[in-house]
Design a protein around this motif. Structure first.
Motif, PDB file in Angstrom:
ATOM      1  N   MET A   1      50.282  18.844  43.056  1.00 11.98           N
ATOM      2  CA  MET A   1      49.311  19.690  42.377  1.00 11.98           C
ATOM      3  C   MET A   1      49.233  21.033  43.072  1.00 11.98           C
ATOM      4  N   ALA A   2      49.259  22.092  42.299  1.00 14.23           N
ATOM      5  CA  ALA A   2      49.255  23.423  42.891  1.00 14.23           C
ATOM      6  C   ALA A   2      48.000  24.223  42.568  1.00 14.23           C
ATOM      7  N   VAL A   3      47.029  23.637  41.933  1.00 14.70           N
ATOM      8  CA  VAL A   3      45.790  24.371  41.662  1.00 14.70           C
ATOM      9  C   VAL A   3      44.760  23.919  42.689  1.00 14.70           C
ATOM     10  N   TYR A   4      44.599  24.749  43.713  1.00 16.80           N
ATOM     11  CA  TYR A   4      43.666  24.424  44.789  1.00 16.80           C
ATOM     12  C   TYR A   4      42.297  25.025  44.519  1.00 16.80           C
ATOM     13  N   THR A   5      42.289  26.191  43.915  1.00 19.19           N
ATOM     14  CA  THR A   5      41.046  26.847  43.537  1.00 19.19           C
ATOM     15  C   THR A   5      40.860  26.642  42.041  1.00 19.19           C
ATOM     16  N   LYS A   6      39.807  25.981  41.671  1.00 16.65           N
ATOM     17  CA  LYS A   6      39.507  25.747  40.256  1.00 16.65           C
ATOM     18  C   LYS A   6      38.788  26.969  39.697  1.00 16.65           C
ATOM     19  N   LEU A   7      39.188  27.393  38.506  1.00 18.31           N
ATOM     20  CA  LEU A   7      38.532  28.504  37.836  1.00 18.31           C
ATOM     21  C   LEU A   7      38.007  28.040  36.486  1.00 18.31           C
ATOM     22  N   SER A   8      36.831  28.523  36.155  1.00 14.93           N
ATOM     23  CA  SER A   8      36.261  28.272  34.837  1.00 14.93           C
ATOM     24  C   SER A   8      36.620  29.446  33.924  1.00 14.93           C
ATOM     25  N   GLU A   9      36.343  29.289  32.659  1.00 10.00           N
ATOM     26  CA  GLU A   9      36.553  30.387  31.717  1.00 10.00           C
ATOM     27  C   GLU A   9      35.707  31.590  32.137  1.00 10.00           C
ATOM     28  N   GLU A  10      34.485  31.337  32.586  1.00 15.01           N
ATOM     29  CA  GLU A  10      33.608  32.428  33.049  1.00 15.01           C
ATOM     30  C   GLU A  10      34.208  33.148  34.250  1.00 15.01           C
ATOM     31  N   ASP A  11      34.807  32.390  35.176  1.00 14.49           N
ATOM     32  CA  ASP A  11      35.450  33.004  36.341  1.00 14.49           C
ATOM     33  C   ASP A  11      36.564  33.948  35.908  1.00 14.49           C
ATOM     34  N   ILE A  12      37.412  33.475  35.007  1.00 12.41           N
ATOM     35  CA  ILE A  12      38.542  34.299  34.576  1.00 12.41           C
ATOM     36  C   ILE A  12      38.048  35.521  33.811  1.00 12.41           C
ATOM     37  N   GLU A  13      37.022  35.360  33.007  1.00 13.79           N
ATOM     38  CA  GLU A  13      36.460  36.523  32.301  1.00 13.79           C
ATOM     39  C   GLU A  13      35.905  37.533  33.296  1.00 13.79           C
ATOM     40  N   LYS A  14      35.288  37.048  34.367  1.00 16.57           N
ATOM     41  CA  LYS A  14      34.773  37.958  35.407  1.00 16.57           C
ATOM     42  C   LYS A  14      35.936  38.684  36.090  1.00 16.57           C
ATOM     43  N   ILE A  15      37.006  37.962  36.391  1.00 21.00           N
ATOM     44  CA  ILE A  15      38.196  38.595  36.979  1.00 21.00           C
ATOM     45  C   ILE A  15      38.735  39.657  36.030  1.00 21.00           C
ATOM     46  N   LEU A  16      38.861  39.304  34.760  1.00 16.10           N
ATOM     47  CA  LEU A  16      39.412  40.240  33.773  1.00 16.10           C
ATOM     48  C   LEU A  16      38.542  41.471  33.572  1.00 16.10           C
ATOM     49  N   SER A  17      37.260  41.385  33.916  1.00 14.44           N
ATOM     50  CA  SER A  17      36.395  42.558  33.791  1.00 14.44           C
ATOM     51  C   SER A  17      36.818  43.671  34.749  1.00 14.44           C
ATOM     52  N   SER A  18      37.639  43.331  35.743  1.00 11.00           N
ATOM     53  CA  SER A  18      38.170  44.331  36.676  1.00 11.00           C
ATOM     54  C   SER A  18      39.478  44.938  36.183  1.00 11.00           C
ATOM     55  N   TYR A  19      39.928  44.527  35.012  1.00 12.64           N
ATOM     56  CA  TYR A  19      41.195  44.989  34.432  1.00 12.64           C
ATOM     57  C   TYR A  19      40.939  45.556  33.041  1.00 12.64           C
ATOM     58  N   SER A  20      41.886  46.299  32.550  1.00 13.07           N
ATOM     59  CA  SER A  20      41.796  46.860  31.194  1.00 13.07           C
ATOM     60  C   SER A  20      42.922  46.309  30.321  1.00 13.07           C
ATOM     61  N   ILE A  21      43.093  44.987  30.354  1.00 14.16           N
ATOM     62  CA  ILE A  21      44.185  44.390  29.581  1.00 14.16           C
ATOM     63  C   ILE A  21      43.684  43.649  28.357  1.00 14.16           C
ATOM     64  N   GLY A  22      42.383  43.441  28.245  1.00  7.90           N
ATOM     65  CA  GLY A  22      41.857  42.808  27.050  1.00  7.90           C
ATOM     66  C   GLY A  22      40.958  41.620  27.344  1.00  7.90           C
TER      67      GLY A  22
END
Length: 130
Positions: free
Chosen positions: A1-22
Motif C-alpha cells: 500500500m502506498a497511500v500513507y496520508t489519507k485525503l478526503s474530498e475536502e482536503d483535495i479541494e482545499k489543496i486545489l484552492s492554492s492552484y488555478s487548474i479548476g
C-alpha cells in the motif's frame, strides 16, 4: 500500500484552492508505489497526479526533482510536468507535509520488456545524456 496520508474530498479541494487548474471532479488513491502517497485527481475533465511526500523524502531534494521535470519537458522529453500553484511554486505545503501536483502522462507499466522496448529506452537515455 502506498497511500500513507489519507485525503478526503475536502482536503483535495482545499489543496486545489492554492492552484488555478479548476474544480475537483473526483479522485482515486494510487495503491502502487512504496514511498509517497499518490492520488489520481480529475479536475475539469483533466487528469493530474497529486503526490504527498512522506518522511523518507528529504524536503531539500524536492526542488531538484521539480526543476528536473521542468527541464525535461522544455527539452521535449515526455514526463510529468509540475503544475505551479498560485504563488508560482511547484511545491506546496499541506498539513506539515510537502506536495506536488503534476500533469498526467498516459501509459501503463511494462511487466515484460521486449528487445524493441529496451532499444527505445536506450535511445531515450542516450538522448537525455547527449
Amino acid at each position: 500500500m502506498a497511500v500513507y496520508t489519507k485525503l478526503s474530498e475536502e482536503d483535495i479541494e482545499k489543496i486545489l484552492s492554492s492552484y488555478s487548474i479548476g474544480k475537483l471532479d473526483k479522485f482515486e488513491n494510487i495503491e502502487e508505489g512504496i514511498e509517497n502517497s499518490n492520488f489520481l485527481i480529475f479536475v475539469d475533465n483533466k487528469k493530474y497526479i497529486l503526490t504527498i511526500y512522506e518522511k523518507r523524502v528529504k524536503k531539500e531534494d524536492l526542488p531538484f526533482f521539480s526543476e528536473l521535470m521542468i527541464s525535461l519537458n522544455i527539452s521535449g522529453f515526455k514526463c510529468p510536468k509540475p503544475i505551479l500553484n498560485n504563488n508560482k511554486n511547484s511545491i506546496t505545503d499541506f498539513k506539515n507535509k510537502k506536495l506536488m501536483i503534476v500533469s498526467f502522462v498516459e501509459g501503463k507499466p511494462k511487466i515484460n520488456l521486449s528487445p524493441e522496448n529496451c532499444k527505445s529506452i536506450g535511445l531515450e537515455t542516450a538522448r537525455l545524456h547527449g
